[in-house]
Design an enzyme around this catalytic site. Structure first.
Site, PDB file in Angstrom:
ATOM      1  N   HIS A 103       0.839  -1.189  -0.083  1.00 22.60           N
ATOM      2  CA  HIS A 103      -0.194  -0.107  -0.121  1.00 22.60           C
ATOM      3  C   HIS A 103       0.961   1.259  -0.060  1.00 22.60           C
ATOM      4  CE1 HIS A 103       0.602  -1.236   4.327  1.00 22.60           C
ATOM      5  NE2 HIS A 103       0.361   0.038   4.456  1.00 22.60           N
ATOM      6  N   HIS A 105       0.642   5.201   1.033  1.00 20.82           N
ATOM      7  CA  HIS A 105      -0.078   6.225   1.678  1.00 20.82           C
ATOM      8  C   HIS A 105      -0.067   7.591   1.028  1.00 20.82           C
ATOM      9  CE1 HIS A 105      -0.067   4.180   5.969  1.00 20.82           C
ATOM     10  NE2 HIS A 105       0.872   3.682   5.358  1.00 20.82           N
TER      11      HIS A 105
HETATM   12  P1  AMP Z   1       1.639   0.567   7.488  1.00 20.59           P
HETATM   13  O1  AMP Z   1       1.657  -1.011   7.052  1.00 20.59           O
HETATM   14  O2  AMP Z   1       2.743   0.886   8.519  1.00 20.59           O
HETATM   15  O3  AMP Z   1       1.940   1.280   6.121  1.00 20.59           O
HETATM   16  O4  AMP Z   1       0.161   0.806   8.055  1.00 20.59           O
HETATM   17  C1  AMP Z   1      -0.910   0.005   7.907  1.00 20.59           C
HETATM   18  C2  AMP Z   1      -1.913   1.505   7.820  1.00 20.59           C
HETATM   19  O5  AMP Z   1      -3.111   0.813   7.627  1.00 20.59           O
HETATM   20  C3  AMP Z   1      -2.041   2.269   9.052  1.00 20.59           C
HETATM   21  O6  AMP Z   1      -1.898   3.779   8.680  1.00 20.59           O
HETATM   22  C4  AMP Z   1      -3.462   2.146   9.727  1.00 20.59           C
HETATM   23  O7  AMP Z   1      -4.141   3.226  10.381  1.00 20.59           O
HETATM   24  C5  AMP Z   1      -4.296   1.493   8.242  1.00 20.59           C
HETATM   25  N1  AMP Z   1      -5.274   0.621   8.525  1.00 20.59           N
HETATM   26  C6  AMP Z   1      -5.416  -0.445   9.369  1.00 20.59           C
HETATM   27  N2  AMP Z   1      -6.327  -1.155   9.445  1.00 20.59           N
HETATM   28  C7  AMP Z   1      -7.232  -0.190   8.591  1.00 20.59           C
HETATM   29  C8  AMP Z   1      -8.584  -0.670   7.904  1.00 20.59           C
HETATM   30  N3  AMP Z   1      -9.456  -1.342   8.625  1.00 20.59           N
HETATM   31  N4  AMP Z   1      -9.063   0.420   7.133  1.00 20.59           N
HETATM   32  C9  AMP Z   1      -8.226   1.478   6.691  1.00 20.59           C
HETATM   33  N5  AMP Z   1      -6.862   1.489   7.126  1.00 20.59           N
HETATM   34  C10 AMP Z   1      -6.463   0.912   7.968  1.00 20.59           C
END
Ligand code: AMP
Length: 139
Positions: A103, A105
């Site tokens: 993903h 951001h």
């Molecule tokens: P990272 O893997 O460190 O890039 O972070 C994962 C991101 O996913 C974080 O910013 C969380 O806030 C986000 N996140 C976790 N669960 C969900 C969800 N169910 N829906 C949307 N975002 C999510």
């Protein structure tokens, strides 16, 4: 590197098993709001096919994600009257990754306004509204 795990939360979102605030999708990618937004308009772009992160993604998965990142980033900048965009991608735990489906951001940024600390749940009505604002600005 560990194998891709089909039970990760973004795979469940793609399968419709848990809800999300959709911003945009095409054949290859899906964009939805981060529920712990570090900026107003913080959203995530993912490929619809499995890969953990930048280290195992194919050139086609990366190209598809970047096309969507570009489209959504421009829409988010317009929707929020932002001055710029911060794009983040974390690969593997040591790189800061918590959800193991690739993903990106997207953060609309305003001059002099810092990003909020990670890990605080956002207000769901506000996030839903922000998703609609970005979606409406996508051409
Ligand atoms: P990272 O893997 O460190 O890039 O972070 C994962 C991101 O996913 C974080 O910013 C969380 O806030 C986000 N996140 C976790 N669960 C969900 C969800 N169910 N829906 C949307 N975002 C999510």
């Amino acid at each position: 590197m560990p194998a891709y795990d089909d039970d990760n939360i973004f795979a469940k979102i793609l399968r419709g098993e848990i809800p999300s605030f959709k911003v945009y999708e095409d054949d290859d990618t899906f964009c939805f709001m981060d529920i712990m937004p570090r900026t107003d308009g913080h959203c995530l772009v993912i490929p619809k096919t499995p890969c953990r992160n930048i280290l195992d993604a194919t050139p086609a998965q990366l190209a598809a994600c970047m096309a969507t990142v570009s489209k959504v980033a421009n829409a988010a900048k317009a929707a929020f009257g932002a001055d710029g965009i911060t794009l983040q991608q974390f690969s593997e735990a040591a790189g800061g990754q918590e959800v193991f489906h690739l993903h990106f951001h997207i953060h609309p940024r305003h001059e002099g306004v810092p990003m909020r600390a990670p890990g605080t749940m956002g207000d769901m009505d506000t996030i839903k509204d922000h998703a609609a604002q970005i979606a409406a600005a996508i051409s």
